[in-house]
Design a protein around this motif. Structure first.
Motif, PDB file in Angstrom:
ATOM      1  N   TYR A 150       0.829  -1.200   0.000  1.00 23.11           N
ATOM      2  CA  TYR A 150       0.000   0.000   0.000  1.00 23.11           C
ATOM      3  C   TYR A 150       0.871   1.261   0.000  1.00 23.11           C
ATOM      4  CZ  TYR A 150      -3.696  -3.243   1.229  1.00 23.11           C
ATOM      5  OH  TYR A 150      -4.590  -4.291   1.212  1.00 23.11           O
ATOM      6  N   ILE A 151       0.332   2.303  -0.610  1.00 25.35           N
ATOM      7  CA  ILE A 151       0.951   3.630  -0.555  1.00 25.35           C
ATOM      8  C   ILE A 151      -0.069   4.580   0.056  1.00 25.35           C
ATOM      9  CG2 ILE A 151       1.958   5.518  -1.886  1.00 25.35           C
ATOM     10  CD1 ILE A 151       2.698   3.458  -4.056  1.00 25.35           C
ATOM     11  N   LEU A 152       0.380   5.348   1.047  1.00 26.27           N
ATOM     12  CA  LEU A 152      -0.473   6.350   1.685  1.00 26.27           C
ATOM     13  C   LEU A 152      -0.034   7.746   1.252  1.00 26.27           C
ATOM     14  CD1 LEU A 152      -0.478   5.130   5.417  1.00 26.27           C
ATOM     15  CD2 LEU A 152      -1.982   4.393   3.549  1.00 26.27           C
ATOM     16  N   ILE A 153      -1.002   8.601   1.022  1.00 26.59           N
ATOM     17  CA  ILE A 153      -0.765  10.019   0.742  1.00 26.59           C
ATOM     18  C   ILE A 153      -1.724  10.808   1.624  1.00 26.59           C
ATOM     19  CG2 ILE A 153      -1.121  11.838  -0.996  1.00 26.59           C
ATOM     20  CD1 ILE A 153      -0.123   9.814  -3.105  1.00 26.59           C
ATOM     21  N   ILE A 155      -9.749   7.605   2.945  1.00 24.72           N
ATOM     22  CA  ILE A 155     -10.190   7.321   4.316  1.00 24.72           C
ATOM     23  C   ILE A 155     -10.238   8.654   5.054  1.00 24.72           C
ATOM     24  CG2 ILE A 155      -9.633   6.171   6.480  1.00 24.72           C
ATOM     25  CD1 ILE A 155      -8.241   3.972   4.839  1.00 24.72           C
ATOM     26  N   ASN A 156     -11.418   9.097   5.358  1.00 27.20           N
ATOM     27  CA  ASN A 156     -11.574  10.416   5.974  1.00 27.20           C
ATOM     28  C   ASN A 156     -11.326  10.362   7.477  1.00 27.20           C
ATOM     29  OD1 ASN A 156     -12.421  12.002   3.650  1.00 27.20           O
ATOM     30  ND2 ASN A 156     -14.273  10.749   3.671  1.00 27.20           N
ATOM     31  N   ILE A 157     -10.761  11.446   8.004  1.00 28.94           N
ATOM     32  CA  ILE A 157     -10.658  11.588   9.458  1.00 28.94           C
ATOM     33  C   ILE A 157     -12.072  11.459  10.031  1.00 28.94           C
ATOM     34  CG2 ILE A 157     -10.059  13.150  11.362  1.00 28.94           C
ATOM     35  CD1 ILE A 157      -7.591  12.306   9.761  1.00 28.94           C
ATOM     36  N   GLY A 158     -12.215  10.622  11.033  1.00 27.51           N
ATOM     37  CA  GLY A 158     -13.545  10.423  11.612  1.00 27.51           C
ATOM     38  C   GLY A 158     -14.239   9.178  11.116  1.00 27.51           C
ATOM     39  N   ALA A 163     -13.519   3.416  13.214  1.00 21.73           N
ATOM     40  CA  ALA A 163     -12.261   2.707  13.439  1.00 21.73           C
ATOM     41  C   ALA A 163     -12.368   1.238  13.063  1.00 21.73           C
ATOM     42  CB  ALA A 163     -11.837   2.856  14.897  1.00 21.73           C
ATOM     43  N   SER A 164     -13.540   0.708  13.091  1.00 23.34           N
ATOM     44  CA  SER A 164     -13.704  -0.722  12.788  1.00 23.34           C
ATOM     45  C   SER A 164     -13.804  -0.996  11.288  1.00 23.34           C
ATOM     46  CB  SER A 164     -14.954  -1.264  13.482  1.00 23.34           C
ATOM     47  OG  SER A 164     -16.097  -0.545  13.037  1.00 23.34           O
ATOM     48  N   ASP A 165     -13.897   0.060  10.470  1.00 29.00           N
ATOM     49  CA  ASP A 165     -13.988  -0.130   9.027  1.00 29.00           C
ATOM     50  C   ASP A 165     -12.698  -0.758   8.489  1.00 29.00           C
ATOM     51  OD1 ASP A 165     -16.480   0.927   8.976  1.00 29.00           O
ATOM     52  OD2 ASP A 165     -15.932   2.800   7.942  1.00 29.00           O
ATOM     53  N   THR A 166     -12.806  -1.450   7.385  1.00 28.29           N
ATOM     54  CA  THR A 166     -11.627  -2.010   6.726  1.00 28.29           C
ATOM     55  C   THR A 166     -11.706  -1.718   5.231  1.00 28.29           C
ATOM     56  OG1 THR A 166     -12.691  -4.155   6.386  1.00 28.29           O
ATOM     57  CG2 THR A 166     -11.358  -3.896   8.383  1.00 28.29           C
ATOM     58  N   TRP A 167     -10.544  -1.711   4.586  1.00 22.15           N
ATOM     59  CA  TRP A 167     -10.445  -1.599   3.122  1.00 22.15           C
ATOM     60  C   TRP A 167      -9.297  -2.511   2.698  1.00 22.15           C
ATOM     61  CZ3 TRP A 167      -6.882   0.405  -0.589  1.00 22.15           C
ATOM     62  CH2 TRP A 167      -7.420   0.559  -1.885  1.00 22.15           C
ATOM     63  N   HIS A 168      -9.604  -3.556   1.961  1.00 24.63           N
ATOM     64  CA  HIS A 168      -8.630  -4.611   1.682  1.00 24.63           C
ATOM     65  C   HIS A 168      -7.996  -5.058   3.016  1.00 24.63           C
ATOM     66  CE1 HIS A 168      -8.958  -4.451  -2.727  1.00 24.63           C
ATOM     67  NE2 HIS A 168      -9.206  -3.178  -2.540  1.00 24.63           N
ATOM     68  N   ASP A 169      -6.656  -4.974   3.159  1.00 26.32           N
ATOM     69  CA  ASP A 169      -6.021  -5.434   4.402  1.00 26.32           C
ATOM     70  C   ASP A 169      -5.878  -4.315   5.433  1.00 26.32           C
ATOM     71  OD1 ASP A 169      -5.490  -7.989   3.220  1.00 26.32           O
ATOM     72  OD2 ASP A 169      -3.818  -7.064   2.131  1.00 26.32           O
ATOM     73  N   ILE A 170      -6.467  -3.176   5.166  1.00 24.21           N
ATOM     74  CA  ILE A 170      -6.214  -2.014   6.022  1.00 24.21           C
ATOM     75  C   ILE A 170      -7.326  -1.838   7.041  1.00 24.21           C
ATOM     76  CG2 ILE A 170      -6.157   0.503   6.001  1.00 24.21           C
ATOM     77  CD1 ILE A 170      -4.327   0.408   3.722  1.00 24.21           C
ATOM     78  N   GLY A 176      -7.721  13.519   5.743  1.00 24.93           N
ATOM     79  CA  GLY A 176      -7.762  12.063   5.735  1.00 24.93           C
ATOM     80  C   GLY A 176      -6.564  11.496   5.020  1.00 24.93           C
ATOM     81  N   LEU A 177      -6.726  10.304   4.512  1.00 24.27           N
ATOM     82  CA  LEU A 177      -5.651   9.615   3.801  1.00 24.27           C
ATOM     83  C   LEU A 177      -6.154   9.098   2.462  1.00 24.27           C
ATOM     84  CD1 LEU A 177      -4.378   7.430   6.778  1.00 24.27           C
ATOM     85  CD2 LEU A 177      -3.108   9.320   5.732  1.00 24.27           C
ATOM     86  N   ILE A 178      -5.307   9.220   1.457  1.00 25.08           N
ATOM     87  CA  ILE A 178      -5.567   8.564   0.180  1.00 25.08           C
ATOM     88  C   ILE A 178      -4.717   7.297   0.174  1.00 25.08           C
ATOM     89  CG2 ILE A 178      -5.344   8.759  -2.319  1.00 25.08           C
ATOM     90  CD1 ILE A 178      -5.562  11.895  -1.773  1.00 25.08           C
ATOM     91  N   VAL A 179      -5.336   6.173  -0.111  1.00 20.79           N
ATOM     92  CA  VAL A 179      -4.656   4.881  -0.036  1.00 20.79           C
ATOM     93  C   VAL A 179      -4.723   4.199  -1.396  1.00 20.79           C
ATOM     94  CG1 VAL A 179      -4.500   2.691   1.184  1.00 20.79           C
ATOM     95  CG2 VAL A 179      -5.522   4.679   2.321  1.00 20.79           C
TER      96      VAL A 179
END
Lengths: 160, 136
Positions: A48-51, A91-94, A97-104, A138-141
């Motif tokens: 994964y790459i995070l921005i 993935i937006n701030i807020g 916490a229990s959400d997932t996206w692929h292995d994240i 947030g984060l772009i993944v």
């Protein structure tokens, strides 16, 4: 074993840590592309790459309708001639916490990278470029599913 | 829209990263080192591999986006969009949209709607480096 080697991970860091600015490209569902340089970048896990989502506007609109994205190294010195492709999300701030996206796990990734300016302040950024206030939304993944060459003679060849 | 001297100087010095998307929204990036500007047309010198990589996609969707490469990714925060065609082995992009991508409150401002004089004023009021220093 993921697609991101240690050499690639070294490039996918903020400039102040020996990494590089990257370009993030997205597209509307009807094929109108968008490309923007990004400073806050890191690898995450092995695929994964995070921005940091600081001021992304069109990027988020595009990803909400078309998950395909690509990332290139802005200054491909040495062997850093890579383009990373795969699905991406925001993935937006807020977000729960229990959400997932692929292995994240959303809670874990936001806990680690949700306050990027505190973790890796943009100290190397010249004052006429630095934003007056860093406001992370947030984060772009991007999940790296394919790495292709951006080097002139081998451009487009699949690396992994 | 004719490019300003600052945009022209930076992309001619450091090349561009070109985003292309097929008609299904699958996207990729081409990294080009040699570019030249004439008015509103950016001409990109492509390698044979790069031409082969984009030829089929361009035949279905000719709209592309460009951003300055190398140091220009940091110091020249612009995005250019327009229609692209392969001409005698070169990629010619007729620029129709120009955006500011400087991180901060001005990110995403559309510059071409300011007109040429307005874009020049925008550049000159915000930047002292109208051309790269010692590009290499």
């Amino acid at each position: 074993m993921g697609l991101l080697t240690n050499e690639i991970k070294d490039a996918l860091k903020v400039v102040g840590k020996g990494g590089s600015v990257v370009h993030l490209a997205t597209s509307s569902i009807d094929g109108k592309p968008n490309i923007v340089a990004e400073r806050f970048v890191t690898s995450y896990l092995d695929d994964y790459i995070l921005i940091a989502d600081m001021f992304a506007q069109k990027t988020k609109v595009n990803l909400n309708e078309n998950p395909h994205a690509a990332i290139s190294i802005a200054h491909p010195i040495g062997s850093r001639s890579w383009v990373f492709r795969g699905p991406a999300t925001v993935i937006n701030i807020g977000a729960a916490a229990s959400d997932t996206w692929h292995d994240i796990n959303v809670g874990q990734v936001l806990a680690e990278w949700g306050d990027w300016a505190a973790k890796e302040p943009p100290l190397e950024v010249p004052p006429d470029i630095a934003p007056p206030k860093v406001a992370q939304r947030g984060l772009i993944v991007l999940k790296v599913e394919e790495i292709i060459s951006s080097e002139l003679k081998t451009s487009g060849n699949k690396i992994s | 829209m004719k490019l300003t001297p600052r945009i022209e100087n930076w992309i001619e010095s450091f090349g561009v990263h070109i985003a292309i998307a097929d008609d299904k929204g699958q996207i990729t990036i081409i990294v080009a080192e040699k570019t030249s500007v004439d008015g509103d047309v950016v001409t990109v010198d492509l390698s044979e591999n790069q031409r082969n990589q984009i030829e089929e996609v361009l035949s279905k969707n000719d709209y592309v986006a460009l951003a300055p490469g190398q140091l220009g990714a940091i110091r020249a925060p612009y995005q250019l969009k327009g229609s692209a065609h392969l001409v005698n082995g070169y990629l010619e992009v007729e620029i129709a949209e120009i955006y500011c991508t400087k991180p901060g409150p001005e990110a995403g401002i559309r510059l071409d709607v300011l007109g040429y004089d307005g874009m020049q004023h925008f550049d000159e009021s915000r930047w002292t480096d109208l051309a790269p220093v010692n590009p290499s």
